[in-house]
Design a protein around this motif. Sequence first.
Motif, mmCIF file in Angstrom:
data_model
loop_
_atom_site.group_PDB
_atom_site.id
_atom_site.type_symbol
_atom_site.label_atom_id
_atom_site.label_comp_id
_atom_site.label_asym_id
_atom_site.label_seq_id
_atom_site.Cartn_x
_atom_site.Cartn_y
_atom_site.Cartn_z
ATOM 1 N N ILE A 150 -3.534 42.240 49.604
ATOM 2 C CA ILE A 150 -3.237 40.981 50.300
ATOM 3 C C ILE A 150 -1.840 41.023 50.914
ATOM 4 N N ALA A 151 -0.895 41.666 50.219
ATOM 5 C CA ALA A 151 0.491 41.720 50.699
ATOM 6 C C ALA A 151 0.619 42.466 52.015
ATOM 7 N N GLU A 152 -0.291 43.393 52.275
ATOM 8 C CA GLU A 152 -0.243 44.110 53.550
ATOM 9 C C GLU A 152 -0.494 43.157 54.724
ATOM 10 N N LYS A 153 -1.289 42.120 54.493
ATOM 11 C CA LYS A 153 -1.581 41.141 55.539
ATOM 12 C C LYS A 153 -0.604 39.963 55.490
ATOM 13 N N ASP A 154 -0.202 39.588 54.275
ATOM 14 C CA ASP A 154 0.659 38.408 54.084
ATOM 15 C C ASP A 154 1.684 38.693 52.990
ATOM 16 N N PRO A 155 2.845 39.235 53.355
ATOM 17 C CA PRO A 155 3.865 39.613 52.360
ATOM 18 C C PRO A 155 4.367 38.434 51.518
ATOM 19 N N ASP A 156 4.218 37.206 52.033
ATOM 20 C CA ASP A 156 4.753 36.032 51.333
ATOM 21 C C ASP A 156 3.700 35.291 50.510
ATOM 22 N N PHE A 157 2.518 35.901 50.331
ATOM 23 C CA PHE A 157 1.416 35.132 49.748
ATOM 24 C C PHE A 157 1.681 34.672 48.326
ATOM 25 N N LEU A 158 2.343 35.478 47.495
ATOM 26 C CA LEU A 158 2.573 35.083 46.102
ATOM 27 C C LEU A 158 3.461 33.841 46.020
ATOM 28 N N GLU A 159 4.527 33.825 46.793
ATOM 29 C CA GLU A 159 5.415 32.666 46.814
ATOM 30 C C GLU A 159 4.700 31.455 47.417
ATOM 31 N N SER A 160 3.919 31.708 48.471
ATOM 32 C CA SER A 160 3.189 30.635 49.132
ATOM 33 C C SER A 160 2.214 29.949 48.185
ATOM 34 N N TYR A 161 1.445 30.741 47.427
ATOM 35 C CA TYR A 161 0.454 30.159 46.521
ATOM 36 C C TYR A 161 1.102 29.568 45.268
ATOM 37 N N ALA A 162 2.240 30.109 44.866
ATOM 38 C CA ALA A 162 2.977 29.497 43.750
ATOM 39 C C ALA A 162 3.436 28.094 44.132
ATOM 40 N N LYS A 163 3.837 27.913 45.385
ATOM 41 C CA LYS A 163 4.221 26.581 45.870
ATOM 42 C C LYS A 163 3.010 25.662 45.965
ATOM 43 N N LYS A 164 1.900 26.207 46.456
ATOM 44 C CA LYS A 164 0.678 25.400 46.568
ATOM 45 C C LYS A 164 0.234 24.863 45.214
ATOM 46 N N LEU A 165 0.494 25.623 44.160
ATOM 47 C CA LEU A 165 0.086 25.222 42.816
ATOM 48 C C LEU A 165 1.229 24.571 42.029
ATOM 49 N N GLY A 166 2.364 24.327 42.704
ATOM 50 C CA GLY A 166 3.441 23.547 42.097
ATOM 51 C C GLY A 166 4.335 24.280 41.125
ATOM 52 N N LEU A 167 4.354 25.621 41.174
ATOM 53 C CA LEU A 167 5.196 26.372 40.238
ATOM 54 C C LEU A 167 6.624 26.550 40.735
ATOM 55 N N ALA A 209 -3.464 20.856 35.807
ATOM 56 C CA ALA A 209 -3.899 19.515 36.191
ATOM 57 C C ALA A 209 -4.308 19.480 37.659
ATOM 58 N N THR A 210 -3.555 20.198 38.494
ATOM 59 C CA THR A 210 -3.844 20.262 39.931
ATOM 60 C C THR A 210 -5.216 20.886 40.172
ATOM 61 N N ILE A 211 -5.503 21.985 39.492
ATOM 62 C CA ILE A 211 -6.808 22.646 39.626
ATOM 63 C C ILE A 211 -7.921 21.728 39.127
ATOM 64 N N ALA A 212 -7.677 21.072 37.981
ATOM 65 C CA ALA A 212 -8.691 20.173 37.411
ATOM 66 C C ALA A 212 -8.975 18.987 38.328
ATOM 67 N N ARG A 213 -7.956 18.551 39.103
ATOM 68 C CA ARG A 213 -8.127 17.430 40.038
ATOM 69 C C ARG A 213 -8.735 17.858 41.368
ATOM 70 N N LYS A 255 -5.521 18.406 44.102
ATOM 71 C CA LYS A 255 -4.561 17.327 44.354
ATOM 72 C C LYS A 255 -3.322 17.550 43.493
ATOM 73 N N LYS A 256 -2.179 17.696 44.160
ATOM 74 C CA LYS A 256 -0.926 18.072 43.486
ATOM 75 C C LYS A 256 -0.018 16.847 43.391
ATOM 76 N N GLU A 257 0.272 16.384 42.158
ATOM 77 C CA GLU A 257 1.055 15.160 41.962
ATOM 78 C C GLU A 257 2.291 15.401 41.108
ATOM 79 N N THR A 259 -1.357 22.541 49.483
ATOM 80 C CA THR A 259 -2.013 22.732 48.191
ATOM 81 C C THR A 259 -3.278 23.557 48.420
ATOM 82 N N ILE A 260 -3.941 23.944 47.332
ATOM 83 C CA ILE A 260 -5.171 24.722 47.473
ATOM 84 C C ILE A 260 -6.310 23.792 47.904
ATOM 85 N N SER A 261 -7.326 24.356 48.518
ATOM 86 C CA SER A 261 -8.465 23.577 49.002
ATOM 87 C C SER A 261 -9.364 23.182 47.831
#
Length: 579
Positions: free
Chosen positions: A366-383, A444-448, A451-453, A481-483
């Motif tokens: 995935i990093a070959e296509k999107d080098p920032d994906f780990l940071e991006s998804y960590a933000k989407k999940l509120g970490l 909680a975000t995944i369970a909802r 929805k990230k609150e 956030t994630i879909s």
Amino acid sequence: MKKKRMRLLAIFLTTCMLILIGRLVYIQLVSTESFSKHDINLLEASVDQRSQILKIDDGRGKFYDRNGEPLAHEEIPTLVLFPFLKKMTWPIDEIASIIGRSESELKRAIEQADEPFVFGGDEPIELTASQSKAINQLKIPGVFAVNEKLYHNQTPAAQLIGTTNISDAEKKKRYPDMNLSPETKIGNTGLQRTFDEFLLSSGESKLVFHVDASGGPMFGVDVKYVEPANPLYPVKVVTTIDKEIQEKAEKLVDERGIKKGGIVLIDIKKSEIVAMVSRPALNVKDPNGAGAVNMMLTQKTPGSVFKTVTAAAAIDHKAASPSRTFNCNLTIDGRTDKQRELGMLNFESSFAQSCNRTFAELSQEIAEKDPDFLESYAKKLGLIGETGWQGDVYHTRVTQLYHEQTGKVWHDADLKKDPKMIAKTAIGQQDVQTTPLAIANMMATIARGGKKEQVKAVSKVEFNNSTTVVDFKNQDMGGETISPYTAMKMQQLLRKVVTEDKGTGASLRDLPVEVAGKSGTAQTNMEKGELNKWFAGYFPYKNPQYALVAVNFETKENSTSMTPLFSDIVKVLYSKDQD
């Protein structure tokens, strides 16, 4: 010569008299409210000298749990007695009869007293409403039934609630325009600090009785109840903590031997902290020691719990088809894993059994296509970023959680170009840091459904008459956030961790409610062999109510996993819900 000496003596004596008179004028008329370098209020000191006083409340706002139960204190209807009773004849027999104690006990307590006191000492008697009414109807000077506020040495959720101090320097720094007394407490840590402006005392409540030189009551003067000029204070800070669950959780954490770590429990629908336990425990004798740090708001290495982030990215990037398998007999760098040979596994089983090799391969692709994906998804999940509630209240910025750390994925952006560093980061090692609260909120975000609150620790602040000062509504965290589709797939993966025979959460299958979650073991100190052990998840699976993280920091390989503690807390919640 003799007359001269007499004249000098007269001048000397007159000068001394004038100095004394001047001193008295200065004391009596000029510096009555700020005498000496200590700024002593002589008027107050004079009143105190001929008064017997019992402080009932220091006037600072108080904390309550979500059900209205006091957290840091206890309000008990008690019997208050004044020592001048020993010089009076009063109906001691009637009081003894009302409270069900002997006259000799009452007499002995009064004889030993030098100042007003609560009868019973460290274990005061708790009066019923009818007993309190009967005592006060007798209108005996020096005998009262009052609601006494008793403060506990150990407060539930101690690090979350926080501590106070009486530092004059800090008062002047924080409130330069306010004239706060030396006894006024201000917040030092936790909610005591972040809600300090609401909590500040506007005056103490006390019983005051004026006495003569012998300590007896002055004729014609009755006991006065002095309270703050503003009847709306002190305020009530209503937290989201459930006191019963909190106390049980603290007991379970200690029984499991957690020296550094704890648990976070979130109400998913309300986005509220129901319980938060941090160890080492707060030591009231050393409030700024190691126990003052709230470990649940402190960033730590998450290990395989972070694979949740990598898995969400893999789903969105369609990197793992159901038919694809991974050689889980290999380590992340392709060598044979002699300690943990799992065989050939597909994506779902790789997640359930926590196969490092799978997530190393996926992340590098995935990093070959999107080098920032780990940071991006960590933000989407509120970490990354602050998880706790913050916003503007009456033009003032309120941040509920004290010193919450914000998490990170990369320490050095250049490491994103190194496949080995990408692999380590994808399994929650290398530079990855996040807080237990953020991990719980990710679940909680995944369970909802994505929805990230923001997470609340306080639901509202009330005036003393129970009218609301401010009500903290649910707030989105903002950002991407994630879909819902990705959240649904992640829910299935988290559930398989428990349902698969070799899943790292398989021991949770027999619980009375269905659980979904993810384990994590992070290497933190290779030389000392120290690890962070996690289990994070939510329940019930089909109707999510709670997100929970259990974690043990800087522990050893042979220490128990976090699934037993996670299980303990689930059982507590299940039992409570059955009541």
